[in-house]
Design a protein around this motif. Sequence first.
Motif, PDB file in Angstrom:
ATOM      1  N   ASP A  13      40.651  34.202  40.469  1.00  0.00           N
ATOM      2  CA  ASP A  13      40.720  32.780  40.988  1.00  0.00           C
ATOM      3  C   ASP A  13      39.849  32.062  40.124  1.00  0.00           C
ATOM      4  OD1 ASP A  13      38.828  34.487  42.324  1.00  0.00           O
ATOM      5  OD2 ASP A  13      38.022  32.388  43.340  1.00  0.00           O
ATOM      6  N   SER A  36      46.065  33.269  41.249  1.00  0.00           N
ATOM      7  CA  SER A  36      46.350  33.551  42.608  1.00  0.00           C
ATOM      8  C   SER A  36      47.429  34.655  42.902  1.00  0.00           C
ATOM      9  CB  SER A  36      46.856  32.393  43.473  1.00  0.00           C
ATOM     10  OG  SER A  36      48.228  31.937  42.972  1.00  0.00           O
ATOM     11  N   GLU A  38      50.219  34.443  44.662  1.00  0.00           N
ATOM     12  CA  GLU A  38      51.544  34.020  44.746  1.00  0.00           C
ATOM     13  C   GLU A  38      51.691  33.826  43.125  1.00  0.00           C
ATOM     14  OE1 GLU A  38      48.954  32.393  46.183  1.00  0.00           O
ATOM     15  OE2 GLU A  38      49.468  32.864  48.140  1.00  0.00           O
ATOM     16  N   ARG A  57      37.772  39.782  45.275  1.00  0.00           N
ATOM     17  CA  ARG A  57      37.349  38.871  46.043  1.00  0.00           C
ATOM     18  C   ARG A  57      37.908  37.505  45.666  1.00  0.00           C
ATOM     19  NH1 ARG A  57      31.400  39.446  48.791  1.00  0.00           N
ATOM     20  NH2 ARG A  57      31.628  41.480  49.545  1.00  0.00           N
ATOM     21  N   PRO A  59      40.042  33.761  47.397  1.00  0.00           N
ATOM     22  CA  PRO A  59      40.341  32.803  48.471  1.00  0.00           C
ATOM     23  C   PRO A  59      41.362  33.379  49.543  1.00  0.00           C
ATOM     24  CG  PRO A  59      40.228  31.542  46.503  1.00  0.00           C
ATOM     25  CD  PRO A  59      40.457  32.813  46.005  1.00  0.00           C
ATOM     26  N   LYS A  60      42.479  33.542  49.172  1.00  0.00           N
ATOM     27  CA  LYS A  60      43.532  33.835  50.282  1.00  0.00           C
ATOM     28  C   LYS A  60      43.797  35.235  50.496  1.00  0.00           C
ATOM     29  CE  LYS A  60      46.084  29.617  49.357  1.00  0.00           C
ATOM     30  NZ  LYS A  60      47.267  28.759  48.874  1.00  0.00           N
ATOM     31  N   VAL A  61      43.753  36.015  49.577  1.00  0.00           N
ATOM     32  CA  VAL A  61      44.004  37.433  49.619  1.00  0.00           C
ATOM     33  C   VAL A  61      43.109  38.421  48.776  1.00  0.00           C
ATOM     34  CG1 VAL A  61      45.800  37.356  47.843  1.00  0.00           C
ATOM     35  CG2 VAL A  61      45.869  39.194  49.491  1.00  0.00           C
ATOM     36  N   THR A  62      42.518  39.313  49.148  1.00  0.00           N
ATOM     37  CA  THR A  62      41.565  40.527  48.196  1.00  0.00           C
ATOM     38  C   THR A  62      42.631  40.962  47.393  1.00  0.00           C
ATOM     39  OG1 THR A  62      41.864  42.228  49.708  1.00  0.00           O
ATOM     40  CG2 THR A  62      40.138  40.646  50.287  1.00  0.00           C
ATOM     41  N   GLU A  65      44.499  43.881  49.136  1.00  0.00           N
ATOM     42  CA  GLU A  65      45.530  43.463  49.845  1.00  0.00           C
ATOM     43  C   GLU A  65      46.689  42.823  49.082  1.00  0.00           C
ATOM     44  OE1 GLU A  65      42.968  41.496  53.616  1.00  0.00           O
ATOM     45  OE2 GLU A  65      43.510  40.088  51.933  1.00  0.00           O
ATOM     46  N   SER A  69      50.470  44.710  49.068  1.00  0.00           N
ATOM     47  CA  SER A  69      51.649  43.907  49.228  1.00  0.00           C
ATOM     48  C   SER A  69      52.670  44.173  48.006  1.00  0.00           C
ATOM     49  CB  SER A  69      51.366  42.211  49.253  1.00  0.00           C
ATOM     50  OG  SER A  69      51.006  41.788  47.917  1.00  0.00           O
TER      51      SER A  69
END
Length: 154
Positions: A13, A36, A38, A57, A59-62, A65, A69
């Motif tokens: 990020d 990101s 996405e 680290r 903002p929305k997902v580590t 994670e 996914s």
Amino acid sequence: MSAQHIHILYIDDEIHNLNAFKASFRRLYNISTATSAEEAVKLLEEQEFHIIISDQRMPKVTGIEFFESILEKYPEPIRMLLTGYADINAVVDAINKGQVYKYFSKPWNEEELKHNIEKAFEVYSLRKENKELTAKLLDVNEKLEFLVRQKLIS
């Protein structure tokens, strides 16, 4: 395959980290970047990557994670995690959940990262070759079984 043909996706990020990574490695590898998860998924849908490097680290997902996914849909790329924080739980999760090949601290050591990118690509290539050889072996086995059945029938 030359190093220039190694396709790397780097997710972070922080734009300055993406720019630093590109500046360090763009002459050696084919680099794509995303700010990101996405954006990274869109890139994964468009092209094949050999190695995916993610910041932990975001903002929305580590990073872990994110790796979790994409694991089912994109199991082939070798996953590497970069973080500015020493977090032993993140290391354990990275290995267990995200099937991460290597974990690096920021700021990265350019030579160490380059060496591990090369090693990760070797792993990627060996896995791909193993998968292809296994498929050929299964095909040959099916043909042999068919021939044996034909001999038993006649």
